[in-house]
Write a protein that holds these residues in place. Structure first.
Motif, PDB file in Angstrom:
ATOM      1  N   GLU A 160      29.002  39.366  47.700  1.00 44.03           N
ATOM      2  CA  GLU A 160      30.338  39.875  47.418  1.00 44.03           C
ATOM      3  C   GLU A 160      30.764  39.227  46.103  1.00 44.03           C
ATOM      4  N   PHE A 195      33.597  38.723  42.807  1.00 36.98           N
ATOM      5  CA  PHE A 195      35.030  38.648  42.529  1.00 36.98           C
ATOM      6  C   PHE A 195      35.255  38.239  41.083  1.00 36.98           C
ATOM      7  N   LEU A 218      43.279  35.686  42.319  1.00 33.93           N
ATOM      8  CA  LEU A 218      42.311  36.772  42.400  1.00 33.93           C
ATOM      9  C   LEU A 218      42.744  37.931  41.506  1.00 33.93           C
ATOM     10  N   ARG A 250      38.073  42.420  43.335  1.00 32.66           N
ATOM     11  CA  ARG A 250      36.831  42.207  44.069  1.00 32.66           C
ATOM     12  C   ARG A 250      36.062  43.518  44.140  1.00 32.66           C
ATOM     13  N   SER A 302      30.145  35.268  46.767  1.00 27.01           N
ATOM     14  CA  SER A 302      29.921  34.704  48.092  1.00 27.01           C
ATOM     15  C   SER A 302      28.923  35.594  48.821  1.00 27.01           C
ATOM     16  N   SER A 303      28.271  35.027  49.786  1.00 28.11           N
ATOM     17  CA  SER A 303      27.416  35.843  50.640  1.00 28.11           C
ATOM     18  C   SER A 303      28.280  36.426  51.742  1.00 28.11           C
ATOM     19  N   GLY A 355      30.089  37.182  54.861  1.00 27.23           N
ATOM     20  CA  GLY A 355      30.378  36.359  56.028  1.00 27.23           C
ATOM     21  C   GLY A 355      30.449  34.880  55.753  1.00 27.23           C
ATOM     22  N   ALA A 356      30.180  34.477  54.540  1.00 29.27           N
ATOM     23  CA  ALA A 356      30.214  33.045  54.223  1.00 29.27           C
ATOM     24  C   ALA A 356      31.642  32.607  53.956  1.00 29.27           C
ATOM     25  N   GLN A 357      31.830  31.298  54.001  1.00 30.52           N
ATOM     26  CA  GLN A 357      33.176  30.764  53.847  1.00 30.52           C
ATOM     27  C   GLN A 357      33.519  30.421  52.405  1.00 30.52           C
ATOM     28  N   LYS A 358      32.537  30.202  51.571  1.00 29.05           N
ATOM     29  CA  LYS A 358      32.827  29.599  50.276  1.00 29.05           C
ATOM     30  C   LYS A 358      32.429  30.517  49.127  1.00 29.05           C
ATOM     31  N   LEU A 359      33.060  30.257  47.976  1.00 27.34           N
ATOM     32  CA  LEU A 359      32.740  30.967  46.743  1.00 27.34           C
ATOM     33  C   LEU A 359      32.016  30.043  45.769  1.00 27.34           C
ATOM     34  N   VAL A 360      31.063  30.635  45.042  1.00 25.86           N
ATOM     35  CA  VAL A 360      30.412  29.948  43.932  1.00 25.86           C
ATOM     36  C   VAL A 360      30.951  30.573  42.655  1.00 25.86           C
ATOM     37  N   PHE A 361      31.441  29.745  41.751  1.00 31.19           N
ATOM     38  CA  PHE A 361      32.070  30.232  40.525  1.00 31.19           C
ATOM     39  C   PHE A 361      31.150  30.074  39.323  1.00 31.19           C
TER      40      PHE A 361
END
Lengths: 111, 109
Positions: free
Chosen positions: B32, B34, B46, B49, B90-91, B93-99
């Motif tokens: 996903e 963003f 945000l 997305r 993010s993947s 269902g995952a909780q975190k974002l990689v920026f």
């Protein structure tokens, strides 16, 4: 409107001091995050929490710890501050992954 | 591992010109994507997305899985678009974002 509040906008600490950064959100979000923001490096995840008393390491957890005793509050702790921890620290919360709501940031300078 | 790359640290264009901020990602699963924006003296927020496929403030971004890209585009830049832009992943269902590293966009009058 979601509000994420970081208690300190600016802090100056000395090397070796213990530092607490506090973050409170008012929208009953399960997930909370601590990132650090550095020019040229973007945002890097330090720790996150998906429930009270639950925590998971992010990409750069070394030198940091966290505490989440209540759902609305997520604290970042630097046990012994070092100069390379001088940075902007951003707290965020979310209900589900994707739309993170950020605080205004805490700029920490370690001398 | 998840990785987001924004190759331009700085981007400067004239008002009215088209804008494209580049974002490439690496992730083996279903991502996903963003875009977040930080205006001067404001908090990070945000912008859009990929799953919503909306146009926000005239910006659009298309997920190109073949090129693993999610470039942000606007046909006619405005001065108020000057800001720091971050691409994030993010993947599902995952909780975190990689920026990504961020791109500072400056719109010249």
């Amino acid at each position: 409107d979601v509000k994420v509040t970081q208690s300190s906008r600016y802090l100056v600490k000395r090397t070796g001091e213990k530092v607490f950064l506090e973050c409170v959100q008012d929208m009953d979000h399960e997930n909370m995050f601590w990132y650090r923001q550095d020019p040229g490096l973007g945002l890097r995840l330090i720790y996150f929490s998906y429930d009270v008393k639950m925590k998971e390491k992010g990409d750069i957890p070394e030198g940091y710890s966290v505490s989440r005793e209540k759902k609305e509050r997520f604290s970042l702790i630097l046990e012994s501050a070092s100069t390379n921890q001088t940075s902007m620290y951003l707290c965020a919360s979310s209900l589900w992954t994707g739309e993170l709501f950020f605080g205004e940031g805490s700029r920490l300078t370690v001398l | 591992a998840q990785r987001v790359t924004q190759p331009e640290k700085l981007l400067s264009v004239f008002k009215g010109a088209p804008v494209e901020l580049k974002c490439n990602y690496s992730y083996s699963g279903s991502p996903e994507l963003f875009w977040y924006v930080q205006y001067s003296r404001q908090r990070l927020q945000l912008l859009l997305r990929h799953i919503s496929r909306e146009s926000i403030k005239g910006f659009t971004a298309d997920l190109n899985k073949g090129e693993t890209s999610f470039h942000l585009k606007k046909p006619f830049a405005q001065e108020e678009d000057s800001a720091m832009y971050y691409c994030a992943l993010s993947s599902v269902g995952a909780q975190k974002l990689v920026f990504g590293q961020g791109t500072r966009l400056t719109i010249n009058p």
